[in-house]
Design an enzyme around this catalytic site. Sequence first.
Site, short mmCIF file in Angstrom:
data_model
loop_
_atom_site.label_atom_id
_atom_site.label_comp_id
_atom_site.label_asym_id
_atom_site.label_seq_id
_atom_site.Cartn_x
_atom_site.Cartn_y
_atom_site.Cartn_z
N LEU A 20 58.31 30.13 -13.83
CA LEU A 20 58.98 28.97 -14.42
C LEU A 20 59.44 29.24 -15.85
CD1 LEU A 20 56.62 26.14 -13.10
CD2 LEU A 20 58.65 27.13 -12.02
N ASP B 269 62.29 27.21 -19.14
CA ASP B 269 62.73 25.91 -19.65
C ASP B 269 63.70 25.19 -18.69
OD1 ASP B 269 61.20 26.23 -21.84
OD2 ASP B 269 62.85 26.65 -23.24
N GLY B 270 64.44 25.96 -17.89
CA GLY B 270 65.33 25.32 -16.91
C GLY B 270 64.52 24.46 -15.93
N HIS B 271 63.38 24.97 -15.49
CA HIS B 271 62.53 24.19 -14.58
C HIS B 271 61.95 22.97 -15.30
CE1 HIS B 271 62.22 28.27 -12.59
NE2 HIS B 271 62.56 27.50 -11.58
N GLN C 65 63.98 32.80 2.92
CA GLN C 65 65.29 32.83 2.28
C GLN C 65 65.62 34.20 1.67
OE1 GLN C 65 63.98 29.54 -0.48
NE2 GLN C 65 65.29 30.57 -1.93
N GLU D 121 71.99 22.62 -11.13
CA GLU D 121 73.41 22.85 -10.80
C GLU D 121 73.78 24.32 -10.84
OE1 GLU D 121 75.53 20.36 -13.53
OE2 GLU D 121 75.25 18.57 -12.28
N ASP E 271 72.52 26.70 -9.21
CA ASP E 271 72.63 27.10 -7.79
C ASP E 271 73.51 26.06 -7.10
OD1 ASP E 271 70.86 29.36 -8.02
OD2 ASP E 271 69.25 27.92 -8.26
N SER F 163 64.77 32.75 -13.18
CA SER F 163 63.55 33.56 -13.06
C SER F 163 63.90 35.04 -12.95
CB SER F 163 62.76 33.14 -11.83
OG SER F 163 62.53 31.75 -11.88
O1 PAF Z 1 66.00 27.14 -6.03
C1 PAF Z 1 64.87 27.55 -5.63
O2 PAF Z 1 64.00 27.87 -6.44
C2 PAF Z 1 64.60 27.67 -4.15
O3 PAF Z 1 65.73 28.06 -3.45
C3 PAF Z 1 63.98 26.38 -3.55
C4 PAF Z 1 64.95 25.22 -3.63
C5 PAF Z 1 62.69 26.04 -4.27
C6 PAF Z 1 63.66 26.61 -2.06
O4 PAF Z 1 62.77 27.67 -1.90
#
Ligand code: PAF
Length: 288
Positions: free
Chosen positions: A29, A31-33, A62, A149, A151, A187
């Site tokens: 994680l 600052d964006g989170h 994914q 945004e 992503d 990240s």
């Molecule tokens: O953006 C992310 O960190 C991931 O794609 C998510 C949305 C947590 C799904 O694993």
Amino acid sequence: MQICRDRQAMRDWRRQAGLVALVPTMGALHDGHMSLVAHARDWLDARGGGRVAASIFVNPAQFGPNEDLAAYPRDEENDLRLLRDAGCDAVFLPSVADLYGPGAQTAVEVTGLSRILMGRLRPGHFRGVATVVTKLFNIVRPDAAAFGEKDYQQLAVIRRMVADLDMPVEILPVPTMRDADGLAMSSRNRRLSPAERAAAPVLNRALDRGARMVADGAGVPAIRAAIRRIIAAEPLAGIRSIDIRDAADLSRIAAIQRPVVILLAVRLGDVLLIDQRVAQPKGDFDVC
Ligand code: PAF
């Protein structure tokens, strides 16, 4: 802050939580989170209060076979400290075995949006995202969920999925946070070498130029060429894709008559960085 290490613990916490806003993450994680957590908190406060839950789960579904799942940065201790300091109420940290039980064979796919743009570079990626987000929504049952945004395509996929499957979750889009030199926080940035990190703001510079050209009325080929020139001038950067699409639905455009989104994917060493900018031609428009 309640730490829930499996689905049952999360469900038990959720039962007594009232209004809940979820921040799904894969950890590492930054600052964006924390900005996602702050937006989730603001959304709850505007409705009389509630609880913010975050999830940390590096989702194998994914990652493609040639993508290094094992190399994805992990730092649980620091993540928990940041979430606690940001005022998060609960964090869901399931194991892979807990989340994907034996014999699982069901997936969720937003077929059109998942197969274009980054979906062509990373086949199966958005199916993995849609599936895990559906599972998180089913376990946490949030009233709202915050997504960055940065992503942009992921956000579009999740909005489409929520609309198509009548999921009772409000999606909160959160603007991209940037370092002082313009690099979008991610990240993945911590995997850049010092030289790659110094080169990485080229994405933001190229997007700035592209957005100015959109405002000045330039056409798609000229904007793409200008962006390509800026990135190609950076020897460490390898262009994977430059796309200019309708900002509302990511459809192809021939001429820019509505807001567009410029989407970049650029490789620096082993790290694929993505960034985006919504740009408006002169005139009054709404992006939805
Ligand atoms: O953006 C992310 O960190 C991931 O794609 C998510 C949305 C947590 C799904 O694993």
